[in-house]
Design a protein around this motif. Sequence first.
Motif, PDB file in Angstrom:
ATOM      1  N   ALA A  70       0.787  -1.263   0.270  1.00  0.00           N
ATOM      2  CA  ALA A  70      -0.213   0.175   0.233  1.00  0.00           C
ATOM      3  C   ALA A  70       0.961   1.409   0.128  1.00  0.00           C
ATOM      4  O   ALA A  70       1.350   1.817   1.370  1.00  0.00           O
ATOM      5  N   ALA A  71       0.712   1.944  -1.587  1.00  0.00           N
ATOM      6  CA  ALA A  71       2.051   2.931  -1.244  1.00  0.00           C
ATOM      7  C   ALA A  71       1.795   3.749  -1.931  1.00  0.00           C
ATOM      8  O   ALA A  71       2.166   4.927  -2.358  1.00  0.00           O
ATOM      9  N   LEU A  79      -4.222   1.905   4.693  1.00  0.00           N
ATOM     10  CA  LEU A  79      -4.633   1.481   6.366  1.00  0.00           C
ATOM     11  C   LEU A  79      -6.132   0.631   4.993  1.00  0.00           C
ATOM     12  O   LEU A  79      -5.834  -0.829   5.578  1.00  0.00           O
ATOM     13  N   VAL A  80      -7.343   0.663   4.588  1.00  0.00           N
ATOM     14  CA  VAL A  80      -8.288   0.172   3.702  1.00  0.00           C
ATOM     15  C   VAL A  80      -7.895  -0.556   2.863  1.00  0.00           C
ATOM     16  O   VAL A  80      -7.766  -1.669   3.112  1.00  0.00           O
ATOM     17  N   ALA A  96       2.622  -1.460   3.891  1.00  0.00           N
ATOM     18  CA  ALA A  96       1.941  -0.462   4.014  1.00  0.00           C
ATOM     19  C   ALA A  96       3.384   1.166   4.212  1.00  0.00           C
ATOM     20  O   ALA A  96       4.068   0.394   4.989  1.00  0.00           O
ATOM     21  N   ARG A  97       3.087   2.270   3.743  1.00  0.00           N
ATOM     22  CA  ARG A  97       3.377   3.248   3.534  1.00  0.00           C
ATOM     23  C   ARG A  97       2.803   3.648   4.799  1.00  0.00           C
ATOM     24  O   ARG A  97       1.874   4.056   4.310  1.00  0.00           O
ATOM     25  N   VAL A  98       3.567   4.703   5.562  1.00  0.00           N
ATOM     26  CA  VAL A  98       3.125   5.816   6.172  1.00  0.00           C
ATOM     27  C   VAL A  98       3.536   7.060   5.542  1.00  0.00           C
ATOM     28  O   VAL A  98       5.305   7.560   6.223  1.00  0.00           O
ATOM     29  N   ASN A  99       2.979   7.831   6.064  1.00  0.00           N
ATOM     30  CA  ASN A  99       3.232   9.166   5.503  1.00  0.00           C
ATOM     31  C   ASN A  99       3.451   9.770   6.064  1.00  0.00           C
ATOM     32  O   ASN A  99       3.806  11.262   6.784  1.00  0.00           O
ATOM     33  N   VAL A 117       6.263   0.698   6.757  1.00  0.00           N
ATOM     34  CA  VAL A 117       6.935   1.848   6.314  1.00  0.00           C
ATOM     35  C   VAL A 117       7.052   3.185   6.856  1.00  0.00           C
ATOM     36  O   VAL A 117       6.610   4.011   5.992  1.00  0.00           O
ATOM     37  N   SER A 118       7.659   3.457   7.451  1.00  0.00           N
ATOM     38  CA  SER A 118       7.819   5.130   7.473  1.00  0.00           C
ATOM     39  C   SER A 118       8.911   6.028   7.275  1.00  0.00           C
ATOM     40  O   SER A 118      10.306   5.685   7.588  1.00  0.00           O
TER      41      SER A 118
END
Length: 220
Positions: A70-71, A79-80, A96-99, A117-118
């Motif tokens: 999820a990028a 998240l969804v 998942a990418r954390v913005n 991944v933040s």
Amino acid sequence: MKVAIAGAGAVGRAIARELLVNEHDVTLFEKNRTHIDPVAVPGANWVHADACELSDLEAAGLQTFDVMIAATGDDKANLVVSLLATTEFAVSRVVARVNDPRNEWLFNEDWGIDVAVSTPRMLASLVEEAVTVGDLVRLMTFRQGQANLVELTLPDDTPLAGKAVRRLKLPRDVALVAIIRGRRVIVPQSDDPLEGGDELVFIAPEESEDELHQTIKAPI
């Protein structure tokens, strides 16, 4: 390995290129038709779809994929996507990418995420790793197993210099996975000697980090 990437922006495309170099089967999901550009990532499959929509994921056969990344640039969307990939399609690995670092606490197994991944956190960790000697620096968290990738650089006068790896009395469930020495990456063997300046990379549960730090600081 069959990999789905939600979001074909700069980040999604860069990830796709790296995976294609390693000969993975990559599909980019992009809801904005104007962003679809097969020439930009040769070798990738492109799907015009909203990865937050169950029907679009069903049409794309997401259940046949091994990994979902999820990028997108929207944390809510990531998240969804992660939750749908895990609960509806049983995708075995979700990254998942954390913005926004303020949202990082949400990116856990409750949302079906194995690894979050933040980028801001990773950059901060890399800065710490570059300037910190003798302290434990957390590089990444693996959500599924509640374990962290951590690094410690041995000071030049470390009491561990010349000692074999087998002499390390590591806490339970902690593993030394690599020794970085200059430009070399060493897969540690029991007889390998440690040297001042070595960067030691471990996988460790959070509750063992303090004990690990004390173990490395204490003379053998």
